[in-house]
Scaffold this active site. Structure first.
Site, PDB file in Angstrom:
ATOM      1  N   ASP A 142       0.752  -0.927   0.339  1.00  0.00           N
ATOM      2  CA  ASP A 142       0.125   0.086   0.027  1.00  0.00           C
ATOM      3  C   ASP A 142       0.666   1.659   0.328  1.00  0.00           C
ATOM      4  O   ASP A 142       1.775   1.140  -0.714  1.00  0.00           O
ATOM      5  CB  ASP A 142      -0.760  -0.253   1.418  1.00  0.00           C
ATOM      6  CG  ASP A 142      -2.134   0.322   0.894  1.00  0.00           C
ATOM      7  OD1 ASP A 142      -2.509   1.644   0.964  1.00  0.00           O
ATOM      8  OD2 ASP A 142      -3.432   0.420   1.291  1.00  0.00           O
ATOM      9  N   HIS A 199      -3.503   5.858   3.649  1.00  0.00           N
ATOM     10  CA  HIS A 199      -4.438   5.240   3.038  1.00  0.00           C
ATOM     11  C   HIS A 199      -4.012   3.458   3.466  1.00  0.00           C
ATOM     12  O   HIS A 199      -4.653   2.455   3.750  1.00  0.00           O
ATOM     13  CB  HIS A 199      -4.536   4.522   1.216  1.00  0.00           C
ATOM     14  CG  HIS A 199      -5.594   3.528   0.767  1.00  0.00           C
ATOM     15  ND1 HIS A 199      -4.469   2.440   0.392  1.00  0.00           N
ATOM     16  CD2 HIS A 199      -6.492   3.805  -0.239  1.00  0.00           C
ATOM     17  CE1 HIS A 199      -6.244   1.847  -0.219  1.00  0.00           C
ATOM     18  NE2 HIS A 199      -6.965   2.675  -0.655  1.00  0.00           N
ATOM     19  N   SER A 522     -11.266  -0.557  -0.897  1.00  0.00           N
ATOM     20  CA  SER A 522      -9.606  -0.393  -0.832  1.00  0.00           C
ATOM     21  C   SER A 522     -10.309  -0.610   1.050  1.00  0.00           C
ATOM     22  O   SER A 522      -9.505  -1.694   1.221  1.00  0.00           O
ATOM     23  CB  SER A 522      -9.413   0.993  -0.778  1.00  0.00           C
ATOM     24  OG  SER A 522      -8.293   0.882  -1.575  1.00  0.00           O
TER      25      SER A 522
END
Ligand SMILES: *[C@@H]1O[C@H](CO)[C@@H](O)[C@H](O)[C@H]1NC(C)=O
Ligand SMILES: *[C@@H]1O[C@H](CO)[C@@H](O)[C@H](O)[C@H]1NC(C)=O
Ligand SMILES: *[C@@H]1O[C@H](CO)[C@@H](O)[C@H](O)[C@H]1NC(C)=O
Ligand SMILES: *[C@@H]1O[C@H](CO)[C@@H](O)[C@H](O)[C@H]1NC(C)=O
Ligand SMILES: *[C@@H]1O[C@H](CO)[C@@H](O)[C@H](O)[C@H]1NC(C)=O
Ligand SMILES: *[C@@H]1O[C@H](CO)[C@@H](O)[C@H](O)[C@H]1NC(C)=O
Ligand SMILES: *[C@@H]1O[C@H](CO)[C@@H](O)[C@H](O)[C@H]1NC(C)=O
Ligand SMILES: *[C@@H]1O[C@H](CO)[C@@H](O)[C@H](O)[C@H]1NC(C)=O
Ligand SMILES: *[C@@H]1O[C@H](CO)[C@@H](O)[C@H](O)[C@H]1NC(C)=O
Length: 731
Positions: A142, A199, A522
């Site tokens: 990620d 994220h 996600s």
């Protein structure tokens, strides 16, 4: 694009970079692009040196540049290949070499909490074994993590499991600990695995973050933030920057994560559409992970609700759709005439109960053509026209311009009113109907006004519902493998964040947050990875396919939309962690089974390189059909308006009780006849396997339509459920 929420700024930045590279091209830079050259498995030869072999291949094709200059990196720990800057001609030459499986551009991929676990019936008091759980390592591919987050503290953790072969190479000022045991970064410009986007911290903490008490978003959705396996370890592989995530970095992360000894990989990244398996870096990486017993969980994509938008299609990957949980975050607007409308946004601001004047974007711009002002495009609004007012915009993304121009608030038309995104000012997104009420109210009065309230959380009894943005099937590469596989929470999820990451895409929003709310596949992907890890703590020896099968056959049925079959939205249904540890039967698959499937779509020489052995592909009618791959869901395509008979072959393995008898139950569909042979399966021992055939006979139905049914094997305790989908597809 607004539906990507917090990831929106990623796109904006990407466009900037893209135009910069086009500019470079115009002034005569050499036309070389990064490519991936995939060579399959590593040879079992101790004298083989991947690096010199790769340079040798490059030398054979290089024109006008030295091999060493063209070379970017080699993959040599878990599979064989390299990345290099090539011209089109060079790439074609390499692709024609016998030893090469595929050559493809290193494309840029996009990045695509708390109550969510309770909603799945996975409370804090669930049966766990902290000892075995602490032996599980989740690899997170990620944007890195914020290592100082409470979600990654190592209080109470023992030393890393002995099987761990990785390292803490997180770069400058990045310290690992006994919870966060590994870090690597494969981004060229950055100095560390530190997350500056938010994220990666979000996904890592959702999969395996500690239980952290008293977390909220400015008082919204307060509770304990926790991952699926709070005692498990985390290893991070940072591959994304604001520009996106490159294919060559994706493969580097897989190459290392597999060799480092992770148990589960979670990757919330994807392209905008599906690619063939031999040119899809996530499919390639996940294949070699599967070989080593590692299951990869991957997001389905955020390009829904269009049919065929699912970008994660490989059968050895767990592809995860996103759905709602039992809470929704809403944001109300009260119009000057007393009407209240319920919108969607995560708005932490209050207008203190006062009504303020409304102005439409088209009336607040002296600089832009009306069609741009309607949607409050960046740069369109006049500061003095919006000052002290609430701006009405025909696109949700207009909130950024409203904030930048100094408006007090904003009322926006949302194309995804089932999702709430964080906004930088008092703003709310309305459905088409409600937005039209605002517009006619604007027309109906001389001095329109409104008050936007602070967001609140409400209960949603209709959950789980597949999110509108969640990418849908059918699988464009292997139509007889249903994708996505399952659904998990991915709407309005609170989890760890990076305090230096922007909270919204407005550059004027200077807030810093340790926990934030995001939506997307996600977010659902690490939920599924956490549950897969939870299964692994009970069944350390289960194959990736067995873990996948147990997640799929125990999933809860969901309601579909009226237009397309529900299986395209959520696959087998909504993930059920507690049931998944005791599925009764599993549809297992070995590397050989996947190789047989690859033989159906690639030529034998390529398959041989990928498998790394001398496996030969069956010929002619022996070849078989992808529908007979031992998958835990069943799909077939038939010719429109023609009578048909389709037979599926399956093998189930007993992982429940020693002595057990399962009866086949069909949830019928009047349009087809389904027979299961045999209808009863009796097992005497654990891990015993039985085969059965399921035959569907039908009269034919119109092109583009679908017929769904269900097979359930039931022993009085376990329900082993598989969706059946027959699609009529003309040529
Ligand atoms: C946890 O699992 C380990 C290894 O299987 C076992 O020795 C231990 O007794 C288990 N602990 C609990 C509380 O079940
Ligand atoms: C390391 O990073 C943290 C978090 O940004 C910061 O507080 C700290 O000052 C940094 N330390 C050094 C030596 O740069
Ligand atoms: C509402 O009150 C808060 C706290 O007093 C203040 O910061 C904010 O500026 C006020 N907002 C408006 C629109 O008056
Ligand atoms: C508002 O008024 C304008 C001009 O009279 C008209 O074109 C428009 O359709 C009206 N909009 C609504 C939503 O009633
Ligand atoms: C407020 O105005 C809207 C739009 O004209 C209308 O639909 C609504 O009924 C009005 N509300 C009240 C309470 O009059
Ligand atoms: C599906 O929707 C119907 C009608 O709204 C409802 O009664 C039923 O419980 C729902 N089923 C599931 C599995 O959510
Ligand atoms: C494949 O077959 C060749 C020739 O029979 C043999 O030399 C080689 O060792 C085999 N390779 C593997 C990986 O089994
Ligand atoms: C399984 O069932 C058979 C027949 O009912 C019985 O003879 C046998 O003892 C059982 N085995 C186990 C392990 O319970
Ligand atoms: C299933 O079909 C295959 C091929 O048609 C056949 O060989 C096999 O015996 C069948 N199996 C069962 C359990 O009926």
């Amino acid at each position: 694009m607004a539906k990507h929420g917090a990831l929106l700024f990623t796109h904006a930045f990407f466009i900037l970079i893209l135009s910069m590279s086009l500019f470079c091209k115009a002034i005569g830079h050499e036309d070389r692009k990064p490519y991936i050259v995939y060579l399959g498995s590593l040879p079992h030869d101790e004298l083989y040196s991947p690096l010199s072999y790769h340079l040798g291949l490059l030398e054979r094709v290089a024109e006008g540049s030295s091999a060493a200059n063209a070379w970017i990196r080699s993959y040599r720990r878990s599979f064989n290949g390299f990345a290099a800057k090539l011209t089109d001609r060079e790439s074609r030459k390499l692709a024609n070499m016998e030893e090469v499986v595929s050559v493809f551009p290193s494309r840029t991929y996009q990045l695509q909490t708390t109550r969510s676990w309770d909603f799945m019936g996975f409370g804090e008091t669930i049966t766990r074994n902290a000892t075995t759980e602490s032996d599980v390592i989740i690899g997170v591919i990620d944007t890195g993590v914020w290592p100082e987050s409470d979600s990654f503290k190592d209080e109470g953790f023992g030393p890393a499991p002995t099987k761990w072969k990785g390292a803490c190479n997180g770069g400058k000022n990045f310290t690992c600990n006994k919870k966060l045991i590994g870090a690597r970064f494969f981004t060229s410009e950055e100095e560390s695995a530190r997350d500056e986007i938010g994220h990666g911290s979000h996904t890592a903490s959702t999969a395996a973050g500690n239980a952290v008490k008293d977390v909220s978003f400015y008082g919204l959705v307060p509770g304990t933030a926790r991952g699926g396996v709070p005692s498990a370890r985390i290893a991070v592989y940072k591959i994304c920057t604001l520009e996106g995530c490159t294919g060559e970095a994706i493969l580097a992360a897989f190459d290392h994560a597999i060799a480092d000894g992770v148990d589960i990989i979670t990757i919330s990244i994807g392209p905008n559409h599906a690619f063939p398996l031999d040119v899809d870096p996530i499919a390639i990486g996940a294949f070699h992970a599967m070989e080593k017993g590692i299951l990869t969980s991957n997001s389905a994509g955020n390009n829904g609700p269009e049919e065929g938008s699912v970008s994660s299609v490989a059968p050895w990957i767990l592809t995860v759709a996103a759905s709602s949980t039992d809470h929704r975050i809403i944001d109300k607007v009260v119009l000057g005439n007393g009407s209240t409308l319920v919108g969607s946004s995560v708005n932490s601001f209050s207008l203190n109960g006062t009504s303020f004047p409304l102005i439409h974007g088209k009336d607040a711009s002296s600089k832009c053509p009306e069609i741009y002002a309607w949607i409050c495009l960046p740069g369109c609004l006049d500061r003095d026209l919006v000052k002290g007012k609430i701006v009405v915009c025909d696109k949700f993304g207009g909130n950024v311009e409203a904030h930048k121009a100094g408006a007090l608030g904003s009322i926006l038309l949302s194309s995804t009113p089932d999702v709430s995104f964080v906004v930088p000012l008092p703003a709310t997104g309305l459905s088409y109907q409600d937005y039209n009420v605002v517009k006619s109210y604007l027309n109906s009065t001389k001095e329109p006004g409104a008050n936007i309230l602070k967001s609140e959380a409400i209960k949603d009894d209709d959950a789980p519902i597949a999110a509108s943005f969640s990418s849908r099937g059918p699988n464009q590469i292997l139509p007889e493998i249903i994708k996505p596989d399952i659904s998990a929470p991915g709407v309005d999820i609170l989890a760890a964040y990076s305090p230096v990451a922007p909270v919204t895409s407005s550059p004027e929003d200077k807030r810093s947050l340790k926990y934030s709310i995001l939506s997307g596949t996600s977010m659902s992907c690490p939920h599924a990875a956490g549950v897969a890890a939870y299964i692994k703590t009970f069944h350390p020896d289960w194959s990736p396919a067995a873990i996948k099968s147990s997640l799929m056959t125990t999933a809860k049925p969901m309601n579909g939309t009226s237009t397309s079959p529900g299986e395209f939205s959520y696959g087998s249904g909504h993930i059920d962690p507690v049931k998944a540890i005791d599925p009764g039967l599993v549809y297992d698959a070995s590397k050989e089974d996947y190789i047989r499937l690859l033989c159906m779509v690639l030529d034998e020489a390529k398959v041989r390189h990928i498998s790394g052995d001398n496996s030969t592909c069956p010929k002619g009618s022996e070849k078989g059909s992808p529908k007979d791959h031992n998958y835990a869901s069943l799909a077939a395509n038939v010719t429109p308006m023609k009578p048909f008979t389709v037979t599926f072959h399956r093998t189930v393995k007993n992982v429940g009780l020693t002595n057990s008898t399962y009866q086949a139950k069909i949830m019928p569909n009047p349009k087809i006849d389904i027979k299961v042979d045999p209808e009863v399966l009796s097992f005497k021992t654990l891990n015993e396997e039985k085969t059965f055939n399921l035959t569907i006979v039908g009269e034919g139905f119109p092109d583009g339509s679908h017929v769904s049914a269900e097979l359930v094997w039931y022993d009085g305790t376990h329900s082993v459920r598989s969706p059946i989908l027959v699609s009529s597809v003309g040529n």
